[in-house]
Enzyme design. Sequence first.
Site, PDB file in Angstrom:
ATOM      1  N   HIS A   1      39.869 -29.324  27.308  1.00 42.90           N
ATOM      2  CA  HIS A   1      39.144 -28.813  28.841  1.00 42.90           C
ATOM      3  C   HIS A   1      38.652 -27.284  28.944  1.00 42.90           C
ATOM      4  O   HIS A   1      39.074 -26.670  29.545  1.00 42.90           O
ATOM      5  CB  HIS A   1      40.330 -29.041  29.814  1.00 42.90           C
ATOM      6  CG  HIS A   1      41.696 -28.525  29.866  1.00 42.90           C
ATOM      7  ND1 HIS A   1      41.967 -27.152  29.579  1.00 42.90           N
ATOM      8  CD2 HIS A   1      42.743 -29.296  29.796  1.00 42.90           C
ATOM      9  CE1 HIS A   1      43.571 -26.829  29.473  1.00 42.90           C
ATOM     10  NE2 HIS A   1      43.924 -28.036  29.402  1.00 42.90           N
TER      11      HIS A   1
ATOM     12  N   HIS B   1      56.319 -32.467  31.262  1.00 39.88           N
ATOM     13  CA  HIS B   1      55.313 -32.417  31.809  1.00 39.88           C
ATOM     14  C   HIS B   1      54.440 -33.564  31.760  1.00 39.88           C
ATOM     15  O   HIS B   1      54.256 -34.021  30.603  1.00 39.88           O
ATOM     16  CB  HIS B   1      54.359 -31.206  31.306  1.00 39.88           C
ATOM     17  CG  HIS B   1      53.192 -30.517  31.539  1.00 39.88           C
ATOM     18  ND1 HIS B   1      52.561 -30.734  32.694  1.00 39.88           N
ATOM     19  CD2 HIS B   1      52.117 -29.998  30.702  1.00 39.88           C
ATOM     20  CE1 HIS B   1      51.467 -30.255  32.744  1.00 39.88           C
ATOM     21  NE2 HIS B   1      51.026 -29.860  31.687  1.00 39.88           N
TER      22      HIS B   1
ATOM     23  N   GLU C   1      50.983 -34.015  31.905  1.00 41.88           N
ATOM     24  CA  GLU C   1      49.647 -33.794  31.524  1.00 41.88           C
ATOM     25  C   GLU C   1      49.519 -34.803  30.319  1.00 41.88           C
ATOM     26  O   GLU C   1      50.258 -35.083  29.476  1.00 41.88           O
ATOM     27  CB  GLU C   1      49.390 -32.633  31.163  1.00 41.88           C
ATOM     28  CG  GLU C   1      47.748 -32.227  30.874  1.00 41.88           C
ATOM     29  CD  GLU C   1      47.085 -30.827  30.693  1.00 41.88           C
ATOM     30  OE1 GLU C   1      47.967 -29.798  31.054  1.00 41.88           O
ATOM     31  OE2 GLU C   1      46.045 -30.727  30.562  1.00 41.88           O
TER      32      GLU C   1
ATOM     33  N   ASP D   1      47.973 -34.908  27.455  1.00 41.52           N
ATOM     34  CA  ASP D   1      48.356 -34.485  25.951  1.00 41.52           C
ATOM     35  C   ASP D   1      49.984 -34.696  25.598  1.00 41.52           C
ATOM     36  O   ASP D   1      50.411 -34.804  24.565  1.00 41.52           O
ATOM     37  CB  ASP D   1      47.788 -33.152  25.903  1.00 41.52           C
ATOM     38  CG  ASP D   1      48.369 -32.001  26.774  1.00 41.52           C
ATOM     39  OD1 ASP D   1      48.763 -32.215  27.679  1.00 41.52           O
ATOM     40  OD2 ASP D   1      48.658 -30.792  26.229  1.00 41.52           O
TER      41      ASP D   1
ATOM     42  N   HIS E   1      52.112 -24.845  33.668  1.00 38.56           N
ATOM     43  CA  HIS E   1      50.991 -24.388  34.313  1.00 38.56           C
ATOM     44  C   HIS E   1      50.528 -25.418  35.525  1.00 38.56           C
ATOM     45  O   HIS E   1      49.447 -25.318  36.105  1.00 38.56           O
ATOM     46  CB  HIS E   1      49.812 -24.288  33.358  1.00 38.56           C
ATOM     47  CG  HIS E   1      49.658 -25.350  32.772  1.00 38.56           C
ATOM     48  ND1 HIS E   1      48.102 -25.726  32.454  1.00 38.56           N
ATOM     49  CD2 HIS E   1      50.325 -26.371  31.953  1.00 38.56           C
ATOM     50  CE1 HIS E   1      48.168 -26.874  31.685  1.00 38.56           C
ATOM     51  NE2 HIS E   1      49.360 -27.318  31.464  1.00 38.56           N
TER      52      HIS E   1
ATOM     53  N   ASP F   1      54.480 -26.627  27.394  1.00 40.43           N
ATOM     54  CA  ASP F   1      53.383 -25.770  27.081  1.00 40.43           C
ATOM     55  C   ASP F   1      53.632 -24.146  26.948  1.00 40.43           C
ATOM     56  O   ASP F   1      52.830 -23.594  26.324  1.00 40.43           O
ATOM     57  CB  ASP F   1      52.320 -26.080  28.360  1.00 40.43           C
ATOM     58  CG  ASP F   1      51.730 -27.291  28.295  1.00 40.43           C
ATOM     59  OD1 ASP F   1      51.405 -27.677  27.000  1.00 40.43           O
ATOM     60  OD2 ASP F   1      51.112 -27.840  29.196  1.00 40.43           O
TER      61      ASP F   1
ATOM     62  N   TYR G   1      46.241 -18.774  23.812  1.00 38.64           N
ATOM     63  CA  TYR G   1      46.664 -19.594  24.596  1.00 38.64           C
ATOM     64  C   TYR G   1      47.205 -19.310  25.805  1.00 38.64           C
ATOM     65  O   TYR G   1      46.806 -19.919  26.794  1.00 38.64           O
ATOM     66  CB  TYR G   1      48.002 -20.589  23.549  1.00 38.64           C
ATOM     67  CG  TYR G   1      48.658 -21.426  24.259  1.00 38.64           C
ATOM     68  CD1 TYR G   1      48.068 -22.907  23.887  1.00 38.64           C
ATOM     69  CD2 TYR G   1      49.402 -21.596  25.159  1.00 38.64           C
ATOM     70  CE1 TYR G   1      48.740 -23.957  24.422  1.00 38.64           C
ATOM     71  CE2 TYR G   1      50.084 -22.529  25.792  1.00 38.64           C
ATOM     72  CZ  TYR G   1      49.739 -23.782  25.274  1.00 38.64           C
ATOM     73  OH  TYR G   1      50.531 -24.831  25.962  1.00 38.64           O
TER      74      TYR G   1
ATOM     75  N   HIS H   1      53.118 -27.270  21.406  1.00 39.04           N
ATOM     76  CA  HIS H   1      51.886 -27.158  20.785  1.00 39.04           C
ATOM     77  C   HIS H   1      52.300 -26.120  19.846  1.00 39.04           C
ATOM     78  O   HIS H   1      52.677 -25.046  20.202  1.00 39.04           O
ATOM     79  CB  HIS H   1      50.568 -26.683  21.588  1.00 39.04           C
ATOM     80  CG  HIS H   1      50.151 -27.753  22.496  1.00 39.04           C
ATOM     81  ND1 HIS H   1      49.657 -28.806  22.452  1.00 39.04           N
ATOM     82  CD2 HIS H   1      50.369 -27.588  24.122  1.00 39.04           C
ATOM     83  CE1 HIS H   1      49.094 -29.638  23.668  1.00 39.04           C
ATOM     84  NE2 HIS H   1      49.861 -28.774  24.509  1.00 39.04           N
TER      85      HIS H   1
HETATM   86 FE   LIG Z   1      49.627 -28.761  30.190  1.00 40.08          FE
HETATM   87 FE   LIG Z   2      49.884 -29.113  26.779  1.00 38.27          FE
END
Ligand SMILES: [Fe+2]
Ligand SMILES: [Fe+2]
Length: 392
Positions: free
Chosen positions: A23, A77, A79, A81, A143, A162, A190, A221
């Site tokens: 993104h 989370h 999201e 990913d 986030h 994250d 990051y 990550h």
């Molecule tokens: Fe995220």
């Molecule tokens: Fe992530």
Amino acid sequence: MVVKIKDNIYWVGSVDWEVREFHGYETLKGSSYNSYLIVDEKNVLIDSAKHYMFEELIEGIKTVIDPKDIDYIVVNHAEKDHSGCIGKLVKLSDAKVITNEKGKEDLNLQFNTEDWEFIIVDTGDEINIGKRTLKFIKTPMLHWPDNMVTYCIEDKILFSNDAFGQHIATSERFDYEVSSDELFDDAKEYFANILLPYKMLIPNAVNAVKGLDIDYICPSHGIIWKEKVEEILNYYMKWSSDNYKNKAVIAYDTMYNSTKKIAHAIGKGLSDEGVEVKIYNISKTPMNTIMREIIDSKYILIGSPTLNSNIYPPVAMFLAYMEGLKPDSNKLAVAFGSYGWMEMATDIIKKSFEKLNFKVIDDECLKCRFVPKEEYIKKCYEFGKKLSKITP
Ligand SMILES: [Fe+2]
Ligand SMILES: [Fe+2]
């Protein structure tokens, strides 16, 4: 791939060596989606990966347990990913999904969850899985609204999702196996591109983490923090503060090198007065790299030629990206550019600065018609020197 962290606790992540776009974040070093497996009376998988990593994730889990034997999947989370494989995993294992209210809401919007069994947790809730207890702490807007972290009390491991991550693909897994300078640079990049918009929430979150006894921080990550836990926590405090260095970031794009010449002349003036100067051509540099340098800079200078009565498109894109990330407002900001017959770009840049509450510094040398000649370049150089004396 599987790496043992402690007895019966494994990294079962997926390393994405090829990903180059996240993104708007140019992940030139790739990334990883870290999942963690805890083998106990109840087998727990913490977070999953992007959907196309499913096979790799399953292969990793299989080297430890039969994936059908997963009892709980923690979704810190939702999201994509991290949630990309959850649907298939639930189908395969009938595992119960542990998440918070917001996480459940987001999963419901991504999957057909009618048959799923959820365990909804809130901050401070604990779940016993045998020899171990998992404790959950919500970290909303770090986030996304659904973010939370999971702490394994007995093993002193924080699964931070994250937070504390880095977008890098590596064969190493722990902080003591890689170069520190590069690792903290990657963690800073990051931070500047993922967590910056909500940095005002970071000090409380870091203080909450500091209150825990921690052996490992396992982010979703990049590299796992083991020997540098204290350092990364301190860096997060520093990056989320409004301290800045005597540093200028000059980012520009150029059509026929006029805007570029102005950028370098102002940069030389600043540099000759002892300011650390970073100059970037926006079209040739990932936006995320420029943002990494902006977070602790005192000056931000953005230059654009005027094209068709408008700003040069790559500069417009960078401004949109920066506005979303909301760097600190305590910066001195300068808009400059070149034009043929009607100057438009610098006003557009200034509007962007105003949205971010930067203090705008103006000068007659900042709008150059056609080519800056020697006399003009001298004025830009002098402006750079003058700018170095101004403080926010
Ligand atoms: Fe995220
Ligand atoms: Fe992530």
